[in-house]
Scaffold this motif. Structure first.
Motif, PDB file in Angstrom:
ATOM      1  N   SER A  21       0.819  -1.205   0.000  1.00 53.02           N
ATOM      2  CA  SER A  21       0.000   0.000   0.000  1.00 53.02           C
ATOM      3  C   SER A  21       0.857   1.261   0.000  1.00 53.02           C
ATOM      4  CB  SER A  21      -0.933  -0.005   1.207  1.00 53.02           C
ATOM      5  OG  SER A  21      -0.148  -0.021   2.387  1.00 53.02           O
ATOM      6  N   PHE A  22       2.043   1.189  -0.590  1.00 51.91           N
ATOM      7  CA  PHE A  22       2.942   2.336  -0.581  1.00 51.91           C
ATOM      8  C   PHE A  22       2.351   3.533  -1.320  1.00 51.91           C
ATOM      9  CE2 PHE A  22       6.395  -0.982  -0.207  1.00 51.91           C
ATOM     10  CZ  PHE A  22       6.562  -0.775   1.143  1.00 51.91           C
ATOM     11  N   ILE A  23       1.678   3.294  -2.425  1.00 53.22           N
ATOM     12  CA  ILE A  23       1.112   4.391  -3.203  1.00 53.22           C
ATOM     13  C   ILE A  23       0.057   5.121  -2.382  1.00 53.22           C
ATOM     14  CG2 ILE A  23      -0.247   4.974  -5.243  1.00 53.22           C
ATOM     15  CD1 ILE A  23       1.155   2.638  -6.660  1.00 53.22           C
ATOM     16  N   ALA A  24      -0.852   4.382  -1.792  1.00 54.37           N
ATOM     17  CA  ALA A  24      -1.888   5.009  -0.965  1.00 54.37           C
ATOM     18  C   ALA A  24      -1.261   5.690   0.241  1.00 54.37           C
ATOM     19  CB  ALA A  24      -2.905   3.969  -0.526  1.00 54.37           C
ATOM     20  N   GLY A  25      -0.248   5.092   0.812  1.00 47.92           N
ATOM     21  CA  GLY A  25       0.411   5.661   1.980  1.00 47.92           C
ATOM     22  C   GLY A  25       1.058   7.000   1.700  1.00 47.92           C
ATOM     23  N   ARG A  26       1.645   7.142   0.511  1.00 41.28           N
ATOM     24  CA  ARG A  26       2.263   8.427   0.160  1.00 41.28           C
ATOM     25  C   ARG A  26       1.249   9.548   0.146  1.00 41.28           C
ATOM     26  NH1 ARG A  26       5.389   7.812  -5.230  1.00 41.28           N
ATOM     27  NH2 ARG A  26       3.789   6.275  -5.535  1.00 41.28           N
ATOM     28  N   PHE A  27       0.069   9.293  -0.391  1.00 41.61           N
ATOM     29  CA  PHE A  27      -0.949  10.333  -0.476  1.00 41.61           C
ATOM     30  C   PHE A  27      -1.599  10.587   0.873  1.00 41.61           C
ATOM     31  CE2 PHE A  27      -0.533   9.047  -4.877  1.00 41.61           C
ATOM     32  CZ  PHE A  27      -0.363  10.293  -5.464  1.00 41.61           C
ATOM     33  N   ILE A  28      -1.768   9.553   1.675  1.00 39.00           N
ATOM     34  CA  ILE A  28      -2.359   9.726   2.995  1.00 39.00           C
ATOM     35  C   ILE A  28      -1.400  10.484   3.907  1.00 39.00           C
ATOM     36  CG2 ILE A  28      -3.096   8.483   5.066  1.00 39.00           C
ATOM     37  CD1 ILE A  28      -4.234   6.346   3.160  1.00 39.00           C
ATOM     38  N   CYS A  29      -0.114  10.240   3.774  1.00 39.67           N
ATOM     39  CA  CYS A  29       0.884  10.928   4.589  1.00 39.67           C
ATOM     40  C   CYS A  29       0.813  12.436   4.373  1.00 39.67           C
ATOM     41  CB  CYS A  29       2.266  10.396   4.242  1.00 39.67           C
ATOM     42  SG  CYS A  29       3.576  11.117   5.240  1.00 39.67           S
ATOM     43  N   LEU A  30       0.581  12.861   3.143  1.00 42.62           N
ATOM     44  CA  LEU A  30       0.484  14.288   2.849  1.00 42.62           C
ATOM     45  C   LEU A  30      -0.710  14.929   3.536  1.00 42.62           C
ATOM     46  CD1 LEU A  30       1.297  14.229  -0.967  1.00 42.62           C
ATOM     47  CD2 LEU A  30       2.809  14.919   0.899  1.00 42.62           C
ATOM     48  N   ILE A  56      -9.572  15.483  -4.776  1.00 41.39           N
ATOM     49  CA  ILE A  56      -9.412  15.766  -6.211  1.00 41.39           C
ATOM     50  C   ILE A  56      -7.946  15.865  -6.562  1.00 41.39           C
ATOM     51  CG2 ILE A  56      -9.761  17.530  -7.982  1.00 41.39           C
ATOM     52  CD1 ILE A  56     -12.478  18.113  -6.617  1.00 41.39           C
ATOM     53  N   ILE A  57      -7.188  16.599  -5.785  1.00 39.07           N
ATOM     54  CA  ILE A  57      -5.761  16.772  -6.071  1.00 39.07           C
ATOM     55  C   ILE A  57      -5.027  15.438  -6.022  1.00 39.07           C
ATOM     56  CG2 ILE A  57      -3.625  17.734  -5.132  1.00 39.07           C
ATOM     57  CD1 ILE A  57      -5.175  20.250  -4.488  1.00 39.07           C
ATOM     58  N   SER A  58      -5.273  14.648  -4.992  1.00 33.42           N
ATOM     59  CA  SER A  58      -4.593  13.349  -4.871  1.00 33.42           C
ATOM     60  C   SER A  58      -4.961  12.411  -6.000  1.00 33.42           C
ATOM     61  CB  SER A  58      -4.938  12.694  -3.533  1.00 33.42           C
ATOM     62  OG  SER A  58      -4.458  13.463  -2.471  1.00 33.42           O
ATOM     63  N   THR A  59      -6.211  12.419  -6.409  1.00 35.28           N
ATOM     64  CA  THR A  59      -6.647  11.550  -7.508  1.00 35.28           C
ATOM     65  C   THR A  59      -5.950  11.927  -8.803  1.00 35.28           C
ATOM     66  OG1 THR A  59      -8.801  11.250  -6.467  1.00 35.28           O
ATOM     67  CG2 THR A  59      -8.640  10.739  -8.818  1.00 35.28           C
ATOM     68  N   TYR A  60      -5.884  13.202  -9.108  1.00 35.78           N
ATOM     69  CA  TYR A  60      -5.227  13.617 -10.342  1.00 35.78           C
ATOM     70  C   TYR A  60      -3.727  13.394 -10.298  1.00 35.78           C
ATOM     71  CZ  TYR A  60      -9.429  15.181 -12.495  1.00 35.78           C
ATOM     72  OH  TYR A  60     -10.662  15.186 -13.073  1.00 35.78           O
ATOM     73  N   LYS A  61      -3.101  13.548  -9.135  1.00 35.89           N
ATOM     74  CA  LYS A  61      -1.674  13.254  -9.026  1.00 35.89           C
ATOM     75  C   LYS A  61      -1.418  11.769  -9.266  1.00 35.89           C
ATOM     76  CE  LYS A  61      -0.022  16.862  -5.933  1.00 35.89           C
ATOM     77  NZ  LYS A  61       0.519  17.138  -4.589  1.00 35.89           N
ATOM     78  N   MET A  62      -2.280  10.898  -8.710  1.00 35.14           N
ATOM     79  CA  MET A  62      -2.109   9.455  -8.906  1.00 35.14           C
ATOM     80  C   MET A  62      -2.265   9.083 -10.376  1.00 35.14           C
ATOM     81  SD  MET A  62      -3.812   7.461  -5.636  1.00 35.14           S
ATOM     82  CE  MET A  62      -4.840   6.556  -6.700  1.00 35.14           C
ATOM     83  N   GLN A  63      -3.139   9.784 -11.097  1.00 35.18           N
ATOM     84  CA  GLN A  63      -3.380   9.484 -12.506  1.00 35.18           C
ATOM     85  C   GLN A  63      -2.352  10.145 -13.423  1.00 35.18           C
ATOM     86  OE1 GLN A  63      -5.565   7.264 -13.515  1.00 35.18           O
ATOM     87  NE2 GLN A  63      -6.111   6.949 -11.384  1.00 35.18           N
ATOM     88  N   GLY A  64      -1.470  10.976 -12.857  1.00 38.36           N
ATOM     89  CA  GLY A  64      -0.437  11.634 -13.661  1.00 38.36           C
ATOM     90  C   GLY A  64      -0.946  12.847 -14.423  1.00 38.36           C
TER      91      GLY A  64
END
Length: 82
Positions: A21-30, A56-64
Motif C-alpha cells: 500500500s505504498f502508493i496510498a500511503g504516500r498520499f495519505i501521509c500528505l 481531487i488533487i490526490s486523484t489527479y496526481k495518482m493518474q499523472g
C-alpha cells in the motif's frame, strides 16, 4: 476471512495488482498535516470542502494529470456557464 478466501487467492494468483500500500500511503501521509489544520477551519462545512479539494488533487496526481491544468480548464468552463 472464510467468506473471502477464494477471492484472496484469486487476487494473489492473478498478479495484476501490487500487494503493498505504498502508493496510498504516500498520499495519505500528505494529508496527515491537514488533519491538524482542520481544527482551525471554523466550521464542519469548510472541513468537508478541504477534504473534497484534497481528494481531487490526490486523484489527479495518482493518474499523472497536471493539477494546475485541470483547475485552469475547470475554472474556464465554470466561467463560460454563467
Amino acid at each position: 476471512m472464510n467468506t473471502f478466501w477464494t477471492q484472496l487467492f484469486a487476487y494473489l494468483n492473478g498478479g495484476f495488482y501490487s500487494i503493498n500500500s505504498f502508493i496510498a500511503g504516500r498520499f495519505i501521509c500528505l494529508l496527515a498535516g491537514e488533519r491538524k489544520n482542520s481544527l482551525f477551519f471554523g466550521s464542519d462545512k469548510m472541513v468537508h470542502v478541504s477534504a473534497v479539494y484534497h481528494t481531487i488533487i490526490s486523484t489527479y496526481k495518482m493518474q499523472g494529470v497536471s493539477v494546475l491544468d485541470y483547475f485552469k480548464r475547470f475554472l474556464i468552463l465554470i466561467s463560460k456557464r454563467r
